[in-house]
Design a protein around this motif. Structure first.
Motif, mmCIF file in Angstrom:
data_model
loop_
_atom_site.group_PDB
_atom_site.id
_atom_site.type_symbol
_atom_site.label_atom_id
_atom_site.label_comp_id
_atom_site.label_asym_id
_atom_site.label_seq_id
_atom_site.Cartn_x
_atom_site.Cartn_y
_atom_site.Cartn_z
ATOM 1 N N ALA A 1 0.799 -1.223 0.000
ATOM 2 C CA ALA A 1 0.000 0.000 0.000
ATOM 3 C C ALA A 1 0.834 1.277 0.000
ATOM 4 O O ALA A 1 0.423 2.287 -0.583
ATOM 5 N N ALA A 2 2.003 1.265 0.638
ATOM 6 C CA ALA A 2 2.792 2.498 0.717
ATOM 7 C C ALA A 2 3.302 2.925 -0.650
ATOM 8 O O ALA A 2 3.237 4.110 -1.008
ATOM 9 N N SER A 3 3.817 1.981 -1.447
ATOM 10 C CA SER A 3 4.294 2.358 -2.781
ATOM 11 C C SER A 3 3.119 2.640 -3.715
ATOM 12 O O SER A 3 3.229 3.475 -4.623
ATOM 13 N N PHE A 4 1.996 1.958 -3.506
ATOM 14 C CA PHE A 4 0.776 2.297 -4.250
ATOM 15 C C PHE A 4 0.432 3.759 -4.004
ATOM 16 O O PHE A 4 0.183 4.529 -4.942
ATOM 17 N N ALA A 5 0.415 4.148 -2.737
ATOM 18 C CA ALA A 5 0.084 5.533 -2.388
ATOM 19 C C ALA A 5 1.138 6.504 -2.909
ATOM 20 O O ALA A 5 0.813 7.608 -3.366
ATOM 21 N N GLY A 6 2.414 6.108 -2.840
ATOM 22 C CA GLY A 6 3.478 6.968 -3.346
ATOM 23 C C GLY A 6 3.357 7.206 -4.840
ATOM 24 O O GLY A 6 3.565 8.321 -5.332
ATOM 25 N N ALA A 7 3.007 6.147 -5.584
ATOM 26 C CA ALA A 7 2.807 6.293 -7.026
ATOM 27 C C ALA A 7 1.587 7.171 -7.313
ATOM 28 O O ALA A 7 1.604 7.996 -8.236
ATOM 29 N N TRP A 8 0.552 6.996 -6.535
ATOM 30 C CA TRP A 8 -0.655 7.838 -6.678
ATOM 31 C C TRP A 8 -0.302 9.304 -6.468
ATOM 32 O O TRP A 8 -0.760 10.176 -7.199
ATOM 33 N N GLU B 1 13.076 1.943 -10.684
ATOM 34 C CA GLU B 1 13.394 3.372 -10.803
ATOM 35 C C GLU B 1 12.283 4.216 -10.190
ATOM 36 O O GLU B 1 12.551 5.214 -9.494
ATOM 37 N N LEU B 2 11.038 3.813 -10.410
ATOM 38 C CA LEU B 2 9.915 4.551 -9.847
ATOM 39 C C LEU B 2 9.886 4.440 -8.324
ATOM 40 O O LEU B 2 9.615 5.422 -7.622
ATOM 41 N N ILE B 3 10.211 3.265 -7.824
ATOM 42 C CA ILE B 3 10.302 3.094 -6.373
ATOM 43 C C ILE B 3 11.362 4.026 -5.799
ATOM 44 O O ILE B 3 11.161 4.659 -4.749
ATOM 45 N N GLY B 4 12.497 4.141 -6.487
ATOM 46 C CA GLY B 4 13.549 5.046 -6.034
ATOM 47 C C GLY B 4 13.081 6.483 -5.964
ATOM 48 O O GLY B 4 13.392 7.206 -5.008
ATOM 49 N N ILE B 5 12.321 6.915 -6.948
ATOM 50 C CA ILE B 5 11.789 8.283 -6.948
ATOM 51 C C ILE B 5 10.874 8.495 -5.746
ATOM 52 O O ILE B 5 10.941 9.534 -5.067
ATOM 53 N N ILE B 6 10.028 7.506 -5.462
ATOM 54 C CA ILE B 6 9.097 7.622 -4.332
ATOM 55 C C ILE B 6 9.853 7.652 -3.007
ATOM 56 O O ILE B 6 9.600 8.496 -2.135
ATOM 57 N N GLU B 7 10.795 6.726 -2.845
ATOM 58 C CA GLU B 7 11.516 6.629 -1.571
ATOM 59 C C GLU B 7 12.465 7.800 -1.342
ATOM 60 O O GLU B 7 12.748 8.165 -0.187
ATOM 61 N N GLU B 8 12.960 8.382 -2.434
ATOM 62 C CA GLU B 8 13.930 9.474 -2.301
ATOM 63 C C GLU B 8 13.284 10.856 -2.407
ATOM 64 O O GLU B 8 13.993 11.853 -2.513
ATOM 65 N N ARG B 9 11.956 10.922 -2.357
ATOM 66 C CA ARG B 9 11.288 12.225 -2.417
ATOM 67 C C ARG B 9 11.831 13.141 -1.324
ATOM 68 O O ARG B 9 11.886 12.753 -0.159
ATOM 69 N N PRO B 10 12.250 14.367 -1.667
ATOM 70 C CA PRO B 10 12.761 15.281 -0.637
ATOM 71 C C PRO B 10 11.696 15.557 0.426
ATOM 72 O O PRO B 10 10.540 15.851 0.102
ATOM 73 N N LEU B 11 12.081 15.438 1.669
ATOM 74 C CA LEU B 11 11.151 15.663 2.768
ATOM 75 C C LEU B 11 11.039 17.146 3.082
ATOM 76 O O LEU B 11 12.023 17.884 3.023
ATOM 77 N N THR B 12 9.840 17.576 3.424
ATOM 78 C CA THR B 12 9.669 18.948 3.908
ATOM 79 C C THR B 12 10.307 19.061 5.294
ATOM 80 O O THR B 12 10.575 18.056 5.960
ATOM 81 N N LYS B 13 10.543 20.279 5.733
ATOM 82 C CA LYS B 13 11.126 20.465 7.066
ATOM 83 C C LYS B 13 10.207 19.900 8.146
ATOM 84 O O LYS B 13 10.673 19.335 9.142
ATOM 85 N N SER C 1 9.725 -6.681 -3.268
ATOM 86 C CA SER C 1 8.632 -7.140 -4.120
ATOM 87 C C SER C 1 7.324 -6.438 -3.774
ATOM 88 O O SER C 1 6.516 -6.123 -4.665
ATOM 89 N N GLN C 2 7.093 -6.190 -2.503
ATOM 90 C CA GLN C 2 5.886 -5.457 -2.111
ATOM 91 C C GLN C 2 5.896 -4.043 -2.695
ATOM 92 O O GLN C 2 4.857 -3.544 -3.146
ATOM 93 N N ARG C 3 7.057 -3.409 -2.700
ATOM 94 C CA ARG C 3 7.161 -2.086 -3.328
ATOM 95 C C ARG C 3 6.785 -2.192 -4.814
ATOM 96 O O ARG C 3 6.046 -1.357 -5.339
ATOM 97 N N ARG C 4 7.302 -3.202 -5.501
ATOM 98 C CA ARG C 4 7.000 -3.381 -6.926
ATOM 99 C C ARG C 4 5.518 -3.702 -7.134
ATOM 100 O O ARG C 4 4.891 -3.205 -8.088
ATOM 101 N N PHE C 5 4.962 -4.508 -6.251
ATOM 102 C CA PHE C 5 3.556 -4.876 -6.344
ATOM 103 C C PHE C 5 2.663 -3.629 -6.253
ATOM 104 O O PHE C 5 1.687 -3.483 -6.997
ATOM 105 N N GLY C 6 2.992 -2.740 -5.318
ATOM 106 C CA GLY C 6 2.210 -1.524 -5.164
ATOM 107 C C GLY C 6 2.207 -0.666 -6.411
ATOM 108 O O GLY C 6 1.182 -0.061 -6.774
ATOM 109 N N ILE C 7 3.344 -0.621 -7.105
ATOM 110 C CA ILE C 7 3.433 0.118 -8.369
ATOM 111 C C ILE C 7 2.480 -0.493 -9.390
ATOM 112 O O ILE C 7 1.774 0.228 -10.128
ATOM 113 N N ARG C 8 2.430 -1.811 -9.437
ATOM 114 C CA ARG C 8 1.547 -2.493 -10.389
ATOM 115 C C ARG C 8 0.076 -2.246 -10.052
ATOM 116 O O ARG C 8 -0.749 -2.053 -10.963
#
Length: 281
Positions: free
Chosen positions: A57-64, A239-251, A212-219
């Motif tokens: 669900a987390a990577s699903f939400a990140g992709a969303w 690559e998409l998972i990397g973009i989601i996980e490396e999103r710059p955090l707000t302060k 794999s769960q990260r990849r599943f969420g993307i699918r």
């Protein structure tokens, strides 16, 4: 208005990926329902067992979020490990709880989809032959109870690793369950199937590992976005998972994570205060 998604099924929807195997996804615009209120998501999202971990669900939400930069998404965790379709029968405890939680969410969000992963507990003893009919009844009942006749229902396939794992003798019919899930997607409006091809398991051979769960969420998200079945791995998943996980955090997100680390005893009060001062500069 938050767009919310109901998470139902058994342990691979709840998530058993090891928390330390992937980078945390933290985003103030990704929420999870707790006591009928939206809280910022942190993993594990679906704490059904002490072994709960990374789910899809987390990577699903990140992709969303990548497609909805200014909007908020809410996750409604209701999956329960080790459960069969009979456990999810209409009128049963799990079904009624999921309806109740979803209705709470509907008061403060727009219910936009149902995410389903289940089937391991119906992969032996002839149970797979009943899978399509039982799940079809459950889908219809959720749509009726939630007054959401057209809501997307996205179901993920079972992993090919099941027959060779520690509990392989219990999953001799997993291919038949996958066939039933695909049949549901082909015959029922707004139902979609997402393949688990090339996804791998934890050492137990039962639960998808964290990557794999990260990849599943993307699918799952791609299925929602394109309103179609996903029958093969998506190019560029990692690559998409990397973009989601490396999103710059707000302060503010950085401050909150520091407070969480302090609460978990990972740093001293003086270290916390020093880091908060640096963030304020």
């Amino acid at each position: 208005m938050i767009n919310s998604f109901l998470m139902i099924g058994q342990s691979n929807m709840a998530g058993r990926g090891y928390l330390n195997d992937v980078k945390q996804i933290y985003d103030e615009k990704i929420k999870m329902l707790v006591n009928g209120r939206w809280q910022t998501m942190i993993e594990p999202i679906n704490f059904d067992r002490p072994t709960s971990g990374i789910g899809l669900a987390a990577s699903f939400a990140g992709a969303w979020r990548l497609k909805n930069d200014q909007k908020e998404i809410g996750l409604i965790p209701c999956a329960d490990g080790g459960t069969s379709l009979d456990d999810w029968a209409v009128g049963g405890t799990l079904f009624e709880n999921a309806v109740f939680q979803a209705k709470l969410a509907q008061k403060i969000s727009k219910l936009s989809g149902i995410l389903w992963h289940q089937g391991e507990n119906d992969s032996f003893g002839g149970l797979s032959a009943l899978y399509y009919d039982k799940l079809s009844v459950i889908v219809d009942a959720f749509r009726l109870e939630l007054d959401a006749p057209d809501i997307p229902f996205i179901a993920g396939g079972l992993g090919d690793f099941l027959s060779g794992g520690r509990y392989g003798k219990y999953f001799t019919e997993y291919n038949q369950v996958n066939d039933a899930l695909q049949k549901l997607a082909e015959t029922k409006p707004n139902c979609y199937f997402v393949t688990a091809n090339e996804l791998t398991a934890n050492a137990d051979g039962l639960h998808f590992d964290a990557v794999s769960q990260r990849r599943f969420g993307i699918r799952y998200f791609e299925s929602l976005l394109e309103k179609k079945n996903i029958l093969a791995p998506i190019p560029g998943e990692n690559e998409l998972i990397g973009i989601i996980e490396e999103r710059p955090l707000t302060k503010n997100e950085q401050r909150t994570l520091l407070e969480i680390d302090f609460a978990f005893g990972k740093m001293s009060l003086s270290d916390l205060e020093e880091k908060l001062i640096l963030l304020s500069d």
